[in-house]
Design a protein around this motif. Sequence first.
Motif, PDB file in Angstrom:
ATOM      1  N   LEU A 250       0.833  -1.193   0.000  1.00  0.00           N
ATOM      2  CA  LEU A 250       0.000   0.000   0.000  1.00  0.00           C
ATOM      3  C   LEU A 250       0.874   1.252   0.000  1.00  0.00           C
ATOM      4  O   LEU A 250       2.045   1.203   0.386  1.00  0.00           O
ATOM      5  N   VAL A 251       0.291   2.354  -0.432  1.00  0.00           N
ATOM      6  CA  VAL A 251       1.024   3.613  -0.534  1.00  0.00           C
ATOM      7  C   VAL A 251       0.679   4.506   0.652  1.00  0.00           C
ATOM      8  O   VAL A 251      -0.499   4.740   0.939  1.00  0.00           O
ATOM      9  N   ARG A 252       1.698   4.982   1.327  1.00  0.00           N
ATOM     10  CA  ARG A 252       1.509   5.928   2.429  1.00  0.00           C
ATOM     11  C   ARG A 252       1.657   7.339   1.872  1.00  0.00           C
ATOM     12  O   ARG A 252       2.656   7.639   1.204  1.00  0.00           O
ATOM     13  N   SER A 253       0.672   8.180   2.136  1.00  0.00           N
ATOM     14  CA  SER A 253       0.675   9.548   1.627  1.00  0.00           C
ATOM     15  C   SER A 253       0.594  10.523   2.787  1.00  0.00           C
ATOM     16  O   SER A 253      -0.242  10.365   3.683  1.00  0.00           O
ATOM     17  N   VAL A 254       1.455  11.505   2.757  1.00  0.00           N
ATOM     18  CA  VAL A 254       1.468  12.552   3.782  1.00  0.00           C
ATOM     19  C   VAL A 254       0.845  13.801   3.166  1.00  0.00           C
ATOM     20  O   VAL A 254       1.414  14.423   2.269  1.00  0.00           O
TER      21      VAL A 254
END
Length: 287
Positions: A250-254
């Motif tokens: 999964l992609v972690r986005s800030v």
Amino acid sequence: MSATASLDGVSKTYGRTTVVRPITVDVRPGIVGLLGPNGAGKTTFLRLLSTALPPTTGRITIAGFDVTASHANRVAARRRLGYCPQEVTFPRGLTAFEFVDYIAVLKEWRDTGARHREVRRVLDLVGLADRPAMKVSTLSGGQRRRLAVAQALLGAPELLILDEPTTGLDPEQRASLRGLLSGLAGTVLIATHQTEDVSALCDRVLVIDAGVIHFDGTVPELLATAAGRVHLGPAASRGAVQTWKTGTGLVRSVGGQPAPDSSVVDPSVEDAYLLLRSAERTTQGVV
């Protein structure tokens, strides 16, 4: 709780370049983390507080002594603080014991027996009790870094100033240093790029950039600024400050607008720092 150190309108200028803009802040007992990008003024801030640099403007008080008022006050303050700079130059040919003993002599430990007991104490604190006779030149980078921290611990200073103390340490050594610092009395100020050290250790966080303190608060207060703004999902958030694919796929986005099927996750100190930096850059008109 009274402040161990205070800066009142303190700035530092080199020619036409202002490295630290007028800062007014109190440093109280506990562990304070200083975060900021390279060139933000962190090291200059620490050198001012350690009395290694005189301020261009303002007043600095350490342990009740106005160090900008007189040489005698600076000497009195230096007896009550320990300083580990980011870069330490070790005299050639000395052993680990001889190096710390040399610093102790400079700090006016005149009683040889008491001085040697103190040298052995701080070497033990940093895990170098079994290497007193080793030449500094033969120590590993991590061991030399711990030796640099040891000299700052001489005399159990009221104010301990550490510039990137965990640089070059492996995870076990970093955890050991955290245990040591968390058990100290007095005031510890740490400049670091290791946000996990801040979250694990610090009672308070200062974020500095372009010589200005942009945040001053607790770790929970810093995390609160990023609440609801960090997402994990199948794709990156639109307009995110930073994104990366995690080990789960999964992609972690800030920051940014979350992609469909994304979920909100708890922010880390690093996440909050990245969002704060992004807001500062926007305010300054930096793309």
